[in-house]
Design a protein around this motif. Structure first.
Motif, PDB file in Angstrom:
ATOM      1  N   LYS A   1      26.534  18.186  29.743  1.00  0.00           N
ATOM      2  CA  LYS A   1      26.853  17.359  28.585  1.00  0.00           C
ATOM      3  C   LYS A   1      28.334  17.475  28.221  1.00  0.00           C
ATOM      4  CE  LYS A   1      25.097  14.847  26.683  1.00  0.00           C
ATOM      5  NZ  LYS A   1      24.436  14.707  25.404  1.00  0.00           N
TER       6      LYS A   1
ATOM      7  N   ARG B   1      14.393  10.437  13.673  1.00  0.00           N
ATOM      8  CA  ARG B   1      15.829  10.470  13.462  1.00  0.00           C
ATOM      9  C   ARG B   1      16.604   9.740  14.564  1.00  0.00           C
ATOM     10  NH1 ARG B   1      17.909  14.558  10.418  1.00  0.00           N
ATOM     11  NH2 ARG B   1      15.935  14.413   9.364  1.00  0.00           N
TER      12      ARG B   1
ATOM     13  N   SER C   1      20.669   5.818  20.496  1.00  0.00           N
ATOM     14  CA  SER C   1      20.472   7.087  21.210  1.00  0.00           C
ATOM     15  C   SER C   1      19.367   6.959  22.253  1.00  0.00           C
ATOM     16  CB  SER C   1      20.170   8.223  20.225  1.00  0.00           C
ATOM     17  OG  SER C   1      18.845   8.152  19.741  1.00  0.00           O
TER      18      SER C   1
ATOM     19  N   TRP D   1      29.640   9.295  18.279  1.00  0.00           N
ATOM     20  CA  TRP D   1      29.140  10.277  17.334  1.00  0.00           C
ATOM     21  C   TRP D   1      28.810  11.584  18.035  1.00  0.00           C
ATOM     22  CZ3 TRP D   1      24.436  12.829  17.236  1.00  0.00           C
ATOM     23  CH2 TRP D   1      24.243  13.630  16.117  1.00  0.00           C
TER      24      TRP D   1
ATOM     25  N   CYS E   1      19.911  18.716  25.612  1.00  0.00           N
ATOM     26  CA  CYS E   1      20.103  18.038  24.328  1.00  0.00           C
ATOM     27  C   CYS E   1      20.918  16.767  24.528  1.00  0.00           C
ATOM     28  CB  CYS E   1      20.833  18.959  23.353  1.00  0.00           C
ATOM     29  SG  CYS E   1      21.151  18.189  21.759  1.00  0.00           S
ATOM     30  N   THR E   2      20.395  15.636  24.024  1.00  0.00           N
ATOM     31  CA  THR E   2      21.203  14.418  24.031  1.00  0.00           C
ATOM     32  C   THR E   2      21.430  13.919  22.602  1.00  0.00           C
ATOM     33  OG1 THR E   2      19.233  13.094  24.480  1.00  0.00           O
ATOM     34  CG2 THR E   2      20.571  13.689  26.369  1.00  0.00           C
ATOM     35  N   ASN E   3      21.347  14.838  21.648  1.00  0.00           N
ATOM     36  CA  ASN E   3      21.743  14.569  20.262  1.00  0.00           C
ATOM     37  C   ASN E   3      20.973  13.433  19.597  1.00  0.00           C
ATOM     38  OD1 ASN E   3      23.667  16.556  20.771  1.00  0.00           O
ATOM     39  ND2 ASN E   3      25.218  15.069  21.365  1.00  0.00           N
ATOM     40  N   HIS E   4      19.670  13.375  19.846  1.00  0.00           N
ATOM     41  CA  HIS E   4      18.835  12.398  19.129  1.00  0.00           C
ATOM     42  C   HIS E   4      18.623  12.832  17.679  1.00  0.00           C
ATOM     43  CE1 HIS E   4      17.523   9.833  22.439  1.00  0.00           C
ATOM     44  NE2 HIS E   4      17.335  10.900  23.174  1.00  0.00           N
ATOM     45  N   GLY E   5      18.463  14.141  17.474  1.00  0.00           N
ATOM     46  CA  GLY E   5      18.205  14.646  16.125  1.00  0.00           C
ATOM     47  C   GLY E   5      16.733  14.711  15.755  1.00  0.00           C
ATOM     48  N   GLU E   6      15.831  14.405  16.702  1.00  0.00           N
ATOM     49  CA  GLU E   6      14.394  14.446  16.400  1.00  0.00           C
ATOM     50  C   GLU E   6      13.931  15.860  16.038  1.00  0.00           C
ATOM     51  OE1 GLU E   6      12.072  12.077  16.149  1.00  0.00           O
ATOM     52  OE2 GLU E   6      13.455  10.468  16.577  1.00  0.00           O
TER      53      GLU E   6
ATOM     54  N   LEU F   1      20.937  20.632  13.155  1.00  0.00           N
ATOM     55  CA  LEU F   1      21.618  20.353  14.427  1.00  0.00           C
ATOM     56  C   LEU F   1      22.952  21.079  14.534  1.00  0.00           C
ATOM     57  CD1 LEU F   1      21.556  16.519  15.241  1.00  0.00           C
ATOM     58  CD2 LEU F   1      20.357  18.337  16.418  1.00  0.00           C
TER      59      LEU F   1
ATOM     60  N   ILE G   1      23.087  23.784  16.944  1.00  0.00           N
ATOM     61  CA  ILE G   1      23.260  23.437  18.364  1.00  0.00           C
ATOM     62  C   ILE G   1      24.750  23.285  18.667  1.00  0.00           C
ATOM     63  CG2 ILE G   1      22.760  21.748  20.175  1.00  0.00           C
ATOM     64  CD1 ILE G   1      20.106  21.197  18.895  1.00  0.00           C
TER      65      ILE G   1
END
Lengths: 234, 254
Positions: free
Chosen positions: A16, A105, A110, A189, B214-219, B230, B233
């Motif tokens: 990433k 969320r 995304s 973001w 992690c792809t930063n969805h926030g779920e 988050l 992370i």
């Protein structure tokens, strides 16, 4: 102990980080590319666009364009490699899916990063074939032999204008920018979070800035084909 | 209340598994979700059938043992609430409720709704500790820790290791759990000695267990019954990148 021999690109966070670092290069390119292309709205667009194209090939005795191209190709390949390996890993991490799953969320942006990325890759190939290798320009290749633009073999301005008078080509370009805008919204973001910058002091600003960046870039690029199509270019 | 349940039934990790439908006619709105499942199981046992297996322990929302995906939400639709603290009043009379186990390769189903979360134990074992010398207990206030640091460390330490973050994550990633466990020690003076080895080893173990990235969805943050942010992370990423890029390896010769 476990994992001592792992190198950065082998880890999920490392992959990433590579995607985030390459995205900074690619976002920087988008700003420059858009800035140059908006010359189509100059008072004398033919002169402005062709002079700009000529300058790109001339800058640094013609070396800079190749350096930039090499960096961009490396960034694109790194970004795609990261996306492919991490997506394969993520798909494998949940072999049995849910019957019911609600999103709390995550955003459309995304959730569509991978598909947007594939669409943008396809678009980049088309875009290069179209305006860099001059395939599919409606009026055909427009040769240019003008001592004012010694580095140009084709009339860049005319290629653009002839193409964007075709509604089909305009459609492809506009659609691609919608994908790009969504991809950029999550990406702009997300890359700071990946690189470790997240704080309540600026997180709201970060979200707004990402939306503004994505909006400005995609709308800016959309203006060019639409501007030609609807006769706003002088 | 009358409810219709669609419960995931799976005899073992090797079994394919499928949903089984049950109707309950007199569920009290004041019963907890797990009490409702107890009621279902009582009925199944009376009929001589196999009760539905599910994990639970304290039933006070603090142990992290329970966990199931209820109508598509990890621990059910109520925010900041574990499945055991969810009450039937959250649902309407006549509702259909779908109950599924946590879904992740790293969390194989043991039976029905019970999954094997020992991958989390192995992540902790890879570095989620502070090494101390044995002997007499150190003085309680020997190391002064600013209140705001202690509070932040506590925010991360409230992770109960239930696995909802993995269940909710579209990538089945355990980064929220791992980051909380990396950070609650990394925030404190006692955790500094092993800080960079800890993050590197715990992330390596996370990856080795087959969790996604992690792809930063926030779920995860939204599903977490303890509200782990988050931001942890991001902090783990910061420490991890520093560990990989700048820190000398203190363990192996490499």
């Amino acid at each position: 102990m476990a994992g001592q021999a792992l190198s950065l690109p082998q880890t999920t966070i490392g992959k990433k980080a590579i995607m985030a670092a390459s995205s900074i290069i690619l976002m920087g390119f988008l700003v420059g590319h858009l800035g140059g292309n908006l010359l189509i709205f100059a008072d004398n667009p033919e002169q402005a666009v062709n002079a700009y194209s000529n300058w790109l090939r001339e800058f640094g005795h013609g070396s800079v364009i190749w350096i930039v191209r090499a960096v961009l190709i490396a960034a694109v390949l790194g970004h795609i490699w990261g996306a492919m390996t991490i997506t394969a890993r993520n798909k494998a991490a949940r072999p049995v899916g849910y019957r019911r799953k609600q999103s709390l969320r995550s955003t459309l942006a995304s959730r569509t990063m991978v598909y947007g990325g594939m669409a943008i890759t396809a678009y980049i190939i088309y875009h290069l074939a179209h305006l860099t290798f001059h395939a599919g320009i409606p009026g055909g290749f427009n040769p240019l032999d003008d001592p004012a633009y010694p580095h140009l073999t084709t009339n860049v301005y005319l290629n653009l204008v002839e193409s964007f008078q075709n509604p089909g080509i305009v459609g492809i370009y506009v659609l691609a920018q919608v994908f790009l805008g969504l991809h950029l919204y999550h990406g702009a973001w997300s890359f700071l979070q990946t690189l470790g910058a997240s704080h309540p002091r600026y997180n709201e600003t970060r979200k707004l800035a990402a939306a503004a960046f994505a909006g400005l870039i995609s709308v800016g690029f959309i203006l060019i084909p639409l501007g030609v199509q609807f006769g706003l270019v002088k | 209340m009358k409810i219709t349940l669609h419960v995931w039934r799976q005899k073992s990790a090797k079994d394919r598994g499928d949903f089984e439908t049950h109707r309950l006619d007199d569920v009290s709105a004041d019963s907890s979700f797990l009490e409702m499942l107890d009621q279902l199981n009582d009925g199944l046992v009376e009929q001589g059938r196999e009760p539905v297996a599910f994990d639970h322990d304290c039933r006070e929302g603090i142990c992290g043992a329970c966990g199931m995906v209820i109508n598509g939400y990890a621990h059910g639709p109520r925010a900041l609430t574990t499945a055991c603290q969810l009450h039937m009043r959250e649902f309407g009379d006549g509702d259909e409720i779908w109950i599924e186990p946590w879904r992740a390769k790293a969390f194989p189903v043991i039976k029905d709704l019970a999954v094997d979360r020992s991958a989390f134990d192995r992540i902790i074992g890879a570095g989620g500790y502070v090494s101390v010398n044995t002997g007499s207990a150190p003085d309680a206030n020997e190391i002064a820790i600013p209140k705001k640091i202690a509070d932040q460390a506590m925010d991360a330490a409230t992770c109960i290791g239930c696995g909802a973050c993995v269940a909710a994550c579209p990538n089945a990633s355990a980064m929220l759990f791992t980051s909380a466990k990396v950070s609650h020690l990394g925030m404190l003076p006692q955790g500094q000695v092993e800080r960079f080895d800890r993050v590197r080893n715990m992330v390596a173990q996370h990856d080795a267990e087959g969790f996604g990235g992690c792809t930063n969805h926030g779920e995860c943050e939204a599903a977490c019954p303890k509200g782990i942010s988050l931001e942890w992370i991001a902090r783990m990423n910061r420490d991890f990148l520093k560990a990989m890029v700048a820190e000398r390896d203190t363990v192996s010769a490499r």
